[in-house]
Design an enzyme around this catalytic site. Structure first.
Site, mmCIF file in Angstrom:
data_model
loop_
_atom_site.group_PDB
_atom_site.id
_atom_site.type_symbol
_atom_site.label_atom_id
_atom_site.label_comp_id
_atom_site.label_asym_id
_atom_site.label_seq_id
_atom_site.Cartn_x
_atom_site.Cartn_y
_atom_site.Cartn_z
ATOM 1 N N GLY A 58 -110.926 -11.760 89.819
ATOM 2 C CA GLY A 58 -111.959 -12.657 89.296
ATOM 3 C C GLY A 58 -111.403 -13.615 88.263
ATOM 4 O O GLY A 58 -111.711 -14.816 88.269
ATOM 5 N N HIS A 59 -110.563 -13.097 87.360
ATOM 6 C CA HIS A 59 -109.924 -13.971 86.374
ATOM 7 C C HIS A 59 -108.992 -14.973 87.064
ATOM 8 O O HIS A 59 -108.938 -16.152 86.682
ATOM 9 C CB HIS A 59 -109.105 -13.146 85.380
ATOM 10 C CG HIS A 59 -109.918 -12.195 84.559
ATOM 11 N ND1 HIS A 59 -109.895 -10.827 84.763
ATOM 12 C CD2 HIS A 59 -110.774 -12.407 83.531
ATOM 13 C CE1 HIS A 59 -110.681 -10.241 83.888
ATOM 14 N NE2 HIS A 59 -111.235 -11.168 83.132
ATOM 15 N N GLN A 105 -117.803 -9.334 69.212
ATOM 16 C CA GLN A 105 -118.824 -9.252 70.261
ATOM 17 C C GLN A 105 -119.111 -7.819 70.693
ATOM 18 O O GLN A 105 -119.883 -7.595 71.625
ATOM 19 C CB GLN A 105 -118.441 -10.108 71.462
ATOM 20 C CG GLN A 105 -117.230 -9.651 72.234
ATOM 21 C CD GLN A 105 -116.752 -10.713 73.205
ATOM 22 O OE1 GLN A 105 -116.264 -11.777 72.820
ATOM 23 N NE2 GLN A 105 -116.919 -10.455 74.500
ATOM 24 N N LYS A 125 -120.407 -14.842 86.647
ATOM 25 C CA LYS A 125 -120.853 -13.451 86.489
ATOM 26 C C LYS A 125 -121.551 -13.248 85.143
ATOM 27 O O LYS A 125 -122.560 -12.564 85.051
ATOM 28 C CB LYS A 125 -119.675 -12.501 86.621
ATOM 29 C CG LYS A 125 -120.039 -11.026 86.450
ATOM 30 C CD LYS A 125 -118.879 -10.143 86.844
ATOM 31 C CE LYS A 125 -119.198 -8.689 86.573
ATOM 32 N NZ LYS A 125 -119.188 -8.371 85.135
ATOM 33 N N GLN A 149 -124.087 -15.824 79.170
ATOM 34 C CA GLN A 149 -123.011 -16.324 78.319
ATOM 35 C C GLN A 149 -122.667 -17.762 78.673
ATOM 36 O O GLN A 149 -122.494 -18.616 77.792
ATOM 37 C CB GLN A 149 -121.775 -15.441 78.487
ATOM 38 C CG GLN A 149 -120.526 -15.965 77.817
ATOM 39 C CD GLN A 149 -119.343 -15.049 78.035
ATOM 40 O OE1 GLN A 149 -119.267 -13.998 77.425
ATOM 41 N NE2 GLN A 149 -118.420 -15.433 78.909
#
Length: 281
Positions: free
Chosen positions: A33-34, A58, A146, A150
């Protein structure tokens, strides 16, 4: 590919670059994914900068900051396969030499969904995003769909603070099974990985129901029922929202496009996922 671990090393490395710069921000434990983000960055700019930083701001009390997977050597090896000019992997003390006194208020959307479960999370995310954007000064920055809430908040940050960068998103990368790729998937045992498939399967059911003419209320109820009945899955939240504002979409509105967003526990691992739905009259 140059590894930098201090702000001064980063400044020098950036000074040696010529041409446009694309940034990909990560917390390491890199996976496909990255890499899809890095490939998109590679296609858009002459230089790619990747940050690797597990951001303590976070993580809330009792969350997995200390246990979060860290393997810089493996991350560097993966990045070497896709073409990156600079990696910025600072220690926490480098980015936060003292407790930050000036903080970013992420606004009301940050109190919903992920923010309701993790009330300090998005303030910490926007703090580090703002910080790294100011250090790198990229032309464009890539973030994954995803983390949809954010992504919406980062777009708002950039717009409201007039940060001169273009924010682009990349679709969710999934395993062949449909499970959304996540660093936290490493916490799942074999049985839990099978149970976790119910999350993406429920979202697909909702997407298909909307495509067949289902109203927002019925689509939302259908997905919720699937998740609540799924063995091994404990639902945290399920909502159908406007992708831009993250306001809840109700039946009777003129919405043609929505986003199903969910978080659920599988064993001791909390997973998030989302899927776009298109409504047809």
């Amino acid at each position: 590919m140059k590894l930098t671990q201090t702000k001064e090393e980063l400044r020098k490395a950036l000074g040696e670059l010529e041409g446009s710069v694309a940034l990909v921000m990560t917390m390491g434990a890199l996976h496909e994914g990255h890499l899809s983000l890095v490939r998109a960055a590679r296609a858009s700019a002459q230089n790619v900068v990747v940050s690797i930083f597990v951001n303590p701001l976070q993580f809330g009390p009792g969350e997995d900051y200390e246990a979060y997977p860290r393997d810089l050597e493996a991350d560097m090896a993966l990045l070497g396969t896709v073409g990156v000019e600079v990696v910025f992997a600072p220690a926490a003390e480098e980015l936060y030499p003292r407790e930050p006194l000036v903080r970013i208020n992420p606004g009301p959307v940050a109190a919903l969904y992920e923010g309701k479960t993790r009330p300090t999370h998005f303030a910490g995310v926007l703090q580090v995003v703002n910080k790294v954007l100011n250090l790198v000064h990229p032309d464009v920055a890539f973030f994954g769909q995803k983390d949809a809430q954010q992504l919406a908040l980062i777009r708002t940050l950039v717009a409201d603070l007039d940060i001169p960068v273009e924010i682009r998103s990349v679709p969710i990368k999934r395993e062949e099974s449909g499970l959304a790729l996540s660093s936290r998937n490493a916490y799942l045992n074999d049985e839990e990985r099978i149970e976790a498939l119910a999350i993406s399967q429920a979202l697909i059911v909702g997407r298909d129901a909307a495509a067949r003419g289902g109203a927002p209320d019925s689509v939302r109820a259908l997905v919720r029922r699937h998740l609540e009945q799924a063995p091994g899955v404990t639902l945290d939240y399920l909502s159908l929202v406007d992708p831009e504002t993250f306001g809840e979409i109700e039946s009777g509105t003129a919405a043609t496009r929505g986003l199903l967003v969910t978080a659920a526990w599988v064993g001791s691992t909390r997973l998030i996922d989302n899927m776009e739905v298109l409504f047809h009259e």
